[in-house]
Scaffold this active site. Structure first.
Site, PDB file in Angstrom:
ATOM      1  CE  LYS A  59      -0.380  -0.287   5.013  1.00 42.93           C
ATOM      2  NZ  LYS A  59      -1.151   0.063   6.184  1.00 42.93           N
ATOM      3  CE1 TYR A  64      11.350  32.278   1.300  1.00 44.97           C
ATOM      4  CE2 TYR A  64      11.635  29.895   1.247  1.00 44.97           C
ATOM      5  CZ  TYR A  64      11.283  31.079   0.621  1.00 44.97           C
ATOM      6  OH  TYR A  64      10.867  31.045  -0.672  1.00 44.97           O
TER       7      TYR A  64
HETATM    8  C1  LIG Z   1      -3.920  -4.252   8.544  1.00 44.64           C
HETATM    9  C2  LIG Z   1      -2.451  -4.215   8.300  1.00 44.64           C
HETATM   10  N1  LIG Z   1      -1.763  -5.364   8.213  1.00 44.64           N
HETATM   11  C3  LIG Z   1      -0.425  -5.371   7.995  1.00 44.64           C
HETATM   12  C4  LIG Z   1       0.279  -4.204   7.853  1.00 44.64           C
HETATM   13  C5  LIG Z   1       1.776  -4.250   7.656  1.00 44.64           C
HETATM   14  O1  LIG Z   1       2.415  -3.771   8.797  1.00 44.64           O
HETATM   15  P1  LIG Z   1       4.015  -3.588   8.847  1.00 44.64           P
HETATM   16  O2  LIG Z   1       4.336  -2.590   7.795  1.00 44.64           O
HETATM   17  O3  LIG Z   1       4.259  -3.081  10.208  1.00 44.64           O
HETATM   18  O4  LIG Z   1       4.602  -4.920   8.567  1.00 44.64           O
HETATM   19  C6  LIG Z   1      -0.394  -2.990   7.945  1.00 44.64           C
HETATM   20  C7  LIG Z   1       0.356  -1.741   7.832  1.00 44.64           C
HETATM   21  O5  LIG Z   1       0.179  -0.762   8.468  1.00 44.64           O
HETATM   22  C8  LIG Z   1      -1.792  -2.993   8.167  1.00 44.64           C
HETATM   23  O6  LIG Z   1      -2.485  -1.852   8.248  1.00 44.64           O
END
Ligand SMILES: Cc1ncc(COP(=O)(O)O)c(C=O)c1O
Length: 368
Positions: A34, A261
């Site tokens: 993501k 700045y």
């Molecule tokens: C529901 C969920 N699962 C797994 C993950 C992966 O977590 P990490 O990046 O700490 O491994 C995330 C990331 O925030 C998440 O929101």
């Protein structure tokens, strides 16, 4: 020479996934890509993660599901986030699995799946203590799982949860969440052994094998970032991203002359100042003003003066060999020196996740 570039080491992604896979033994590795792969470029990192042993991918949003689903059509994909009714259609069209935790939403997904002419694969989310998405009543979770399994338009693919404190030293709350999920997982498996139960993020994978279940959803560790905010090398993880620019100009500053700045830095003595054409428009946060080091010619130089949208300045000292055109490294290695995303995060009082996610689209991601 480019103004700015994020170099992405896909070999390191492969190695990090292999490292996590070895830790997981039998459980599947789901690579979380993501937010454009935590700022590292989702497509390239997903590909490398699959090479390294991941067998599934996960994203948060419908737009991400569309992008990843199109590119990796034969890889199981989970969209983990909350979705609007319109987004449910996008996610189903993308071939992604969805998260479900309310009966009305379950019915909506079934209805949309019917209109698409195929079953939607769903993962029922248990809020075992994160206090965010998910249903916090274990009985309702099991009832919802049954309803999904019995619905002709749905397939129950998983039951899952997410930890709130897997990255914290104290394990008491982690153990509580794990205990709650173990009970739900056992009940699900007793009725339907084929349903995947999953809970672990990167920190959980590295801290406690009891959290591995059928699958782990790892993000931060596959990018070689330390889930515990110290040093990725502590867990044999290799940093994937480096942020590089160059020195555009080197100028003599008499004592008392100011940079940037608001004149937030004045040369204490006669010195040389390097100008680097990178700023908060690239995701280099303004809070790094007078509060970071940058590598040039294998040495640390303090970032001085206000970080502006497109430029920042370095104090090169009263004598310097630095010349325009020299490489400047904000995150990553140069010679024997290294600046980790964890160091930048500490200076900003945040976490490494936010540092790499913040690198803006203006910075091209290039494979090294
Ligand atoms: C529901 C969920 N699962 C797994 C993950 C992966 O977590 P990490 O990046 O700490 O491994 C995330 C990331 O925030 C998440 O929101």
């Amino acid at each position: 020479m480019e103004r700015a570039v994020a170099r992405i080491d896909h070999d390191a992604v492969r190695a990090n996934c292999a490292r996590l896979k070895a830790e997981l033994a039998g459980a599947e590795l789901c690579a979380v890509v993501k937010a454009d792969g935590y700022g590292h470029g989702a497509d390239g990192c997903a590909s490398a993660a699959l090479d390294g042993g991941a067998t599934r991918l996960a994203v948060a949003t419908a737009g991400e599901a569309e992008q990843i689903g199109r590119r990796f059509q034969h890889v199981p994909l989970l969209t983990m986030g909350a979705l609007t009714a319109e987004e449910v259609d996008v996610v189903i069209s993308a071939g992604s699995e969805l998260a479900v935790w309310r009966e009305d939403f379950r019915r909506l997904v079934a209805d949309r799946a019917r209109s698409h002419g195929h079953k939607a694969r769903v993962h029922v989310k248990y809020d075992s203590g994160m206090g965010r998405l998910g249903n916090s009543d274990p009985e309702e979770v099991l009832a919802l799982a049954r309803a999904c399994a019995e619905d002709p338009d749905l397939e129950l693919a998983g039951v899952w949860t997410h930890f709130a404190t897997a990255d914290e030293f104290d394990s008491s709350y982690f153990d509580e969440q794990l205990g709650r999920f173990e009970e739900v997982a056992a009940a699900v498996k007793a009725e339907r052994p084929g349903v995947a139960v999953h809970a672990a993020n990167s920190a959980a994978v590295l801290r406690d094998k009891r959290s591995h279940f059928d699958m782990a959803r790892c993000g931060v560790a596959i990018y070689g970032l330390d889930p515990f905010q110290r040093d990725p090398a502590d867990h044999d993880l290799r940093p994937v991203l480096s942020l590089r620019s160059h020195v555009a100009d080197v100028k003599r500053f008499p004592a008392g002359a100011s940079a940037g700045y608001g004149r937030r830095w004045k040369a204490p003595v006669d010195t040389w100042v390097g100008v680097v054409p990178l700023g908060y428009g690239d995701g280099v946060r303004r809070a790094l003003t007078n509060n970071a080091d940058v590598l040039v010619r294998g040495r640390r130089h303090p970032l001085v003066g206000t970080v502006s949208m497109d430029n920042l300045t370095l104090d090169l000292g009263p004598e310097t060999e630095v010349e325009p055109g020299d490489e400047a490294v904000l995150i990553g290695r140069q010679g024997e020196e290294e600046i980790l995303a964890e160091e930048v995060a500490r200076r900003l009082e945040t976490i490494n996740y936010e540092v790499t996610c913040a690198i803006s689209p203006r910075v091209p991601r290039r494979s090294r």
